[in-house]
Design a protein around this motif. Structure first.
Motif, PDB file in Angstrom:
ATOM      1  N   ILE A 112       0.837  -1.201   0.000  1.00 43.61           N
ATOM      2  CA  ILE A 112       0.000   0.000   0.000  1.00 43.61           C
ATOM      3  C   ILE A 112       0.874   1.254   0.000  1.00 43.61           C
ATOM      4  O   ILE A 112       0.609   2.220  -0.726  1.00 43.61           O
ATOM      5  CB  ILE A 112      -0.940  -0.008   1.227  1.00 43.61           C
ATOM      6  CG1 ILE A 112      -1.940  -1.158   1.113  1.00 43.61           C
ATOM      7  CG2 ILE A 112      -1.669   1.330   1.357  1.00 43.61           C
ATOM      8  CD1 ILE A 112      -2.791  -1.343   2.356  1.00 43.61           C
ATOM      9  N   PHE A 113       1.949   1.231   0.795  1.00 44.17           N
ATOM     10  CA  PHE A 113       2.846   2.376   0.846  1.00 44.17           C
ATOM     11  C   PHE A 113       3.539   2.596  -0.497  1.00 44.17           C
ATOM     12  O   PHE A 113       3.681   3.733  -0.960  1.00 44.17           O
ATOM     13  CB  PHE A 113       3.893   2.185   1.942  1.00 44.17           C
ATOM     14  CG  PHE A 113       4.938   3.264   1.963  1.00 44.17           C
ATOM     15  CD1 PHE A 113       4.613   4.555   2.332  1.00 44.17           C
ATOM     16  CD2 PHE A 113       6.246   2.975   1.601  1.00 44.17           C
ATOM     17  CE1 PHE A 113       5.581   5.553   2.337  1.00 44.17           C
ATOM     18  CE2 PHE A 113       7.211   3.963   1.608  1.00 44.17           C
ATOM     19  CZ  PHE A 113       6.887   5.257   1.984  1.00 44.17           C
ATOM     20  N   SER A 114       3.976   1.514  -1.137  1.00 46.83           N
ATOM     21  CA  SER A 114       4.636   1.647  -2.441  1.00 46.83           C
ATOM     22  C   SER A 114       3.673   2.197  -3.485  1.00 46.83           C
ATOM     23  O   SER A 114       4.074   2.949  -4.381  1.00 46.83           O
ATOM     24  CB  SER A 114       5.197   0.297  -2.891  1.00 46.83           C
ATOM     25  OG  SER A 114       4.155  -0.608  -3.218  1.00 46.83           O
ATOM     26  N   THR A 115       2.391   1.830  -3.373  1.00 57.27           N
ATOM     27  CA  THR A 115       1.382   2.382  -4.279  1.00 57.27           C
ATOM     28  C   THR A 115       1.231   3.884  -4.066  1.00 57.27           C
ATOM     29  O   THR A 115       1.114   4.652  -5.027  1.00 57.27           O
ATOM     30  CB  THR A 115       0.025   1.683  -4.056  1.00 57.27           C
ATOM     31  OG1 THR A 115       0.190   0.272  -4.242  1.00 57.27           O
ATOM     32  CG2 THR A 115      -1.019   2.201  -5.033  1.00 57.27           C
ATOM     33  N   LEU A 116       1.238   4.316  -2.811  1.00 58.21           N
ATOM     34  CA  LEU A 116       1.199   5.747  -2.502  1.00 58.21           C
ATOM     35  C   LEU A 116       2.395   6.453  -3.121  1.00 58.21           C
ATOM     36  O   LEU A 116       2.262   7.548  -3.695  1.00 58.21           O
ATOM     37  CB  LEU A 116       1.194   5.942  -0.983  1.00 58.21           C
ATOM     38  CG  LEU A 116       1.355   7.375  -0.465  1.00 58.21           C
ATOM     39  CD1 LEU A 116       0.178   8.236  -0.897  1.00 58.21           C
ATOM     40  CD2 LEU A 116       1.493   7.379   1.059  1.00 58.21           C
ATOM     41  N   TYR A 117       3.557   5.835  -3.029  1.00 53.28           N
ATOM     42  CA  TYR A 117       4.781   6.383  -3.619  1.00 53.28           C
ATOM     43  C   TYR A 117       4.626   6.555  -5.128  1.00 53.28           C
ATOM     44  O   TYR A 117       4.949   7.601  -5.695  1.00 53.28           O
ATOM     45  CB  TYR A 117       5.950   5.444  -3.294  1.00 53.28           C
ATOM     46  CG  TYR A 117       7.231   5.722  -4.032  1.00 53.28           C
ATOM     47  CD1 TYR A 117       8.128   6.666  -3.571  1.00 53.28           C
ATOM     48  CD2 TYR A 117       7.548   5.011  -5.189  1.00 53.28           C
ATOM     49  CE1 TYR A 117       9.314   6.909  -4.255  1.00 53.28           C
ATOM     50  CE2 TYR A 117       8.729   5.247  -5.873  1.00 53.28           C
ATOM     51  CZ  TYR A 117       9.608   6.204  -5.407  1.00 53.28           C
ATOM     52  OH  TYR A 117      10.766   6.437  -6.081  1.00 53.28           O
ATOM     53  N   THR A 118       4.098   5.530  -5.797  1.00 52.97           N
ATOM     54  CA  THR A 118       3.951   5.572  -7.253  1.00 52.97           C
ATOM     55  C   THR A 118       2.883   6.573  -7.680  1.00 52.97           C
ATOM     56  O   THR A 118       3.079   7.331  -8.636  1.00 52.97           O
ATOM     57  CB  THR A 118       3.592   4.170  -7.785  1.00 52.97           C
ATOM     58  OG1 THR A 118       4.583   3.235  -7.363  1.00 52.97           O
ATOM     59  CG2 THR A 118       3.524   4.168  -9.304  1.00 52.97           C
ATOM     60  N   VAL A 119       1.766   6.590  -6.982  1.00 54.27           N
ATOM     61  CA  VAL A 119       0.691   7.532  -7.307  1.00 54.27           C
ATOM     62  C   VAL A 119       1.171   8.966  -7.122  1.00 54.27           C
ATOM     63  O   VAL A 119       0.833   9.856  -7.914  1.00 54.27           O
ATOM     64  CB  VAL A 119      -0.550   7.252  -6.436  1.00 54.27           C
ATOM     65  CG1 VAL A 119      -1.587   8.361  -6.599  1.00 54.27           C
ATOM     66  CG2 VAL A 119      -1.160   5.912  -6.802  1.00 54.27           C
ATOM     67  N   VAL A 129       5.110  11.616   5.934  1.00 56.47           N
ATOM     68  CA  VAL A 129       4.628  11.272   7.279  1.00 56.47           C
ATOM     69  C   VAL A 129       4.567   9.758   7.455  1.00 56.47           C
ATOM     70  O   VAL A 129       4.993   9.216   8.487  1.00 56.47           O
ATOM     71  CB  VAL A 129       3.247  11.894   7.537  1.00 56.47           C
ATOM     72  CG1 VAL A 129       2.664  11.399   8.862  1.00 56.47           C
ATOM     73  CG2 VAL A 129       3.333  13.419   7.549  1.00 56.47           C
ATOM     74  N   VAL A 130       4.058   9.051   6.435  1.00 52.66           N
ATOM     75  CA  VAL A 130       3.945   7.596   6.517  1.00 52.66           C
ATOM     76  C   VAL A 130       5.329   6.954   6.577  1.00 52.66           C
ATOM     77  O   VAL A 130       5.561   6.004   7.343  1.00 52.66           O
ATOM     78  CB  VAL A 130       3.145   7.044   5.321  1.00 52.66           C
ATOM     79  CG1 VAL A 130       3.178   5.513   5.316  1.00 52.66           C
ATOM     80  CG2 VAL A 130       1.700   7.524   5.377  1.00 52.66           C
ATOM     81  N   THR A 131       6.265   7.461   5.770  1.00 49.19           N
ATOM     82  CA  THR A 131       7.634   6.929   5.789  1.00 49.19           C
ATOM     83  C   THR A 131       8.229   7.041   7.186  1.00 49.19           C
ATOM     84  O   THR A 131       8.798   6.079   7.726  1.00 49.19           O
ATOM     85  CB  THR A 131       8.518   7.692   4.796  1.00 49.19           C
ATOM     86  OG1 THR A 131       7.991   7.551   3.481  1.00 49.19           O
ATOM     87  CG2 THR A 131       9.944   7.150   4.818  1.00 49.19           C
ATOM     88  N   ASN A 132       8.114   8.224   7.776  1.00 48.31           N
ATOM     89  CA  ASN A 132       8.652   8.433   9.114  1.00 48.31           C
ATOM     90  C   ASN A 132       7.975   7.527  10.134  1.00 48.31           C
ATOM     91  O   ASN A 132       8.626   6.946  11.012  1.00 48.31           O
ATOM     92  CB  ASN A 132       8.474   9.906   9.506  1.00 48.31           C
ATOM     93  CG  ASN A 132       9.004  10.211  10.896  1.00 48.31           C
ATOM     94  OD1 ASN A 132       8.235  10.316  11.847  1.00 48.31           O
ATOM     95  ND2 ASN A 132      10.311  10.339  11.023  1.00 48.31           N
ATOM     96  N   THR A 133       6.645   7.359   9.995  1.00 49.29           N
ATOM     97  CA  THR A 133       5.895   6.514  10.931  1.00 49.29           C
ATOM     98  C   THR A 133       6.331   5.062  10.839  1.00 49.29           C
ATOM     99  O   THR A 133       6.501   4.372  11.847  1.00 49.29           O
ATOM    100  CB  THR A 133       4.381   6.621  10.651  1.00 49.29           C
ATOM    101  OG1 THR A 133       3.986   7.990  10.702  1.00 49.29           O
ATOM    102  CG2 THR A 133       3.582   5.830  11.676  1.00 49.29           C
ATOM    103  N   ILE A 134       6.527   4.577   9.601  1.00 50.12           N
ATOM    104  CA  ILE A 134       6.967   3.197   9.402  1.00 50.12           C
ATOM    105  C   ILE A 134       8.348   2.978  10.013  1.00 50.12           C
ATOM    106  O   ILE A 134       8.608   1.967  10.682  1.00 50.12           O
ATOM    107  CB  ILE A 134       6.991   2.855   7.900  1.00 50.12           C
ATOM    108  CG1 ILE A 134       5.561   2.735   7.363  1.00 50.12           C
ATOM    109  CG2 ILE A 134       7.761   1.563   7.648  1.00 50.12           C
ATOM    110  CD1 ILE A 134       5.494   2.518   5.862  1.00 50.12           C
TER     111      ILE A 134
END
Length: 299
Positions: free
Chosen positions: A50-57, A145-150
């Protein structure tokens, strides 16, 4: 460099090369015994997908928006990423203690400075393009924000920086290369490469291949530095650094392509750098104050 010097106008493939650099680099670290990847369960892998999809989008929206707005306007809107990072951090409670007025004040020159440094044609845009650019800005802040949270332990992950790069690189490569094939960029790039193999171009594709290899290697090192920094600082600090990177890229581009900066752009660069320095000083002072208060309470 690849896009400018070699007329390689295929941003999705360049992004895929960056991801491929991450794949190869991490596999080399595993093979030489310098890195051992963590085992992830199915749910953790799903979260990373899901995170990688956010990155691509995020990349897709940014690229599409550039077809509808001018580059200066695009940079100005993207320069507000720190503002959206603050809002998202407060809404998601990733910064439960909030920020002081000094932090907010230090963000003003960072945001305004980018606008002045990249000043140009702000009026060539459509409403759709403006909304897409704004959406891309929100997505960029969300991704940070998501990257930092992960990296610091949210969403049941808490991955080390190298593990995040190891897991994300194959997903990002698959998504970007698929999108490049769907939108015709892959076939267009193949035609471009074939056009380089002619009698009038004795070097052929060799300079381009070497440039892409170098680009992928630099991207791998940059990703390690970026993920490591994100793990050891806040999402807001990363977006402030991103704004500083924009103005430094302007300076580097002017130096490499012999472009003279206007007084307004120069002032914007100085303003952004000063804002970044002010933000760093404020955060360091606040961290030291918290540390001193904790020491007094223990005593």
């Amino acid at each position: 460099m690849v896009l400018q010097w070699h007329q390689f106008g295929f941003p999705w493939l360049v992004t895929a090369v960056h991801s491929l650099g991450g794949i190869i680099g991490m596999r080399l670290l595993v093979a030489t015994g310098h890195f051992k990847p963590m085992h992830l369960d199915r749910q953790q892998k799903r979260l990373l997908w899901i995170f990688s999809t956010l990155y691509t989008v995020n990349i897709a929206v940014s690229n599409v928006s550039l077809h509808y707005v001018s580059v200066p306007l695009h940079q100005v809107v993207r320069g507000t990423v720190p503002v959206f990072t603050v809002l998202i951090s407060l809404i998601w409670r990733t910064a439960p203690q909030g920020y002081s007025w000094r932090v907010y004040a230090s963000l003003v020159p960072v945001v305004v400075g980018v606008g002045l440094a990249t000043y140009g044609d702000y009026y060539s845009f459509t409403i759709v393009g403006f909304l897409l650019t704004l959406l891309g800005t929100v997505l960029a802040a969300t991704k940070t924000v998501v990257t930092n949270t992960i990296l610091v332990g949210g969403y049941r992950l808490k991955l080390p920086a190298l593990d995040l790069l190891y897991q994300l690189s194959p997903l990002a490569f698959a998504q970007t290369i698929t999108w490049a094939a769907v939108n015709g960029e892959l076939s267009a790039a193949w035609a471009f490469v074939r056009s380089l193999q002619s009698d009038s171009n004795p070097d052929g594709v060799y300079p381009l291949v070497m440039a892409l290899i170098g680009n992928g290697a630099i991207a791998f090192l940059l990703n390690i530095a970026s993920f490591t920094a994100s793990k050891n600082t806040s999402a807001l600090a990363m977006t402030v650094t991103g704004n500083v990177k924009v103005v430094l890229a302007v300076v580097l581009g002017c130096a490499m392509f012999n472009i003279t900066l206007s007084r307004l752009s120069t002032f914007g660069i100085v303003l952004t750098l000063a804002g970044g320095a002010a933000y760093s000083a404020v955060r360091l002072n606040e961290a030291q104050r918290i540390k001193d208060q904790a020491s007094k309470s223990i005593v």
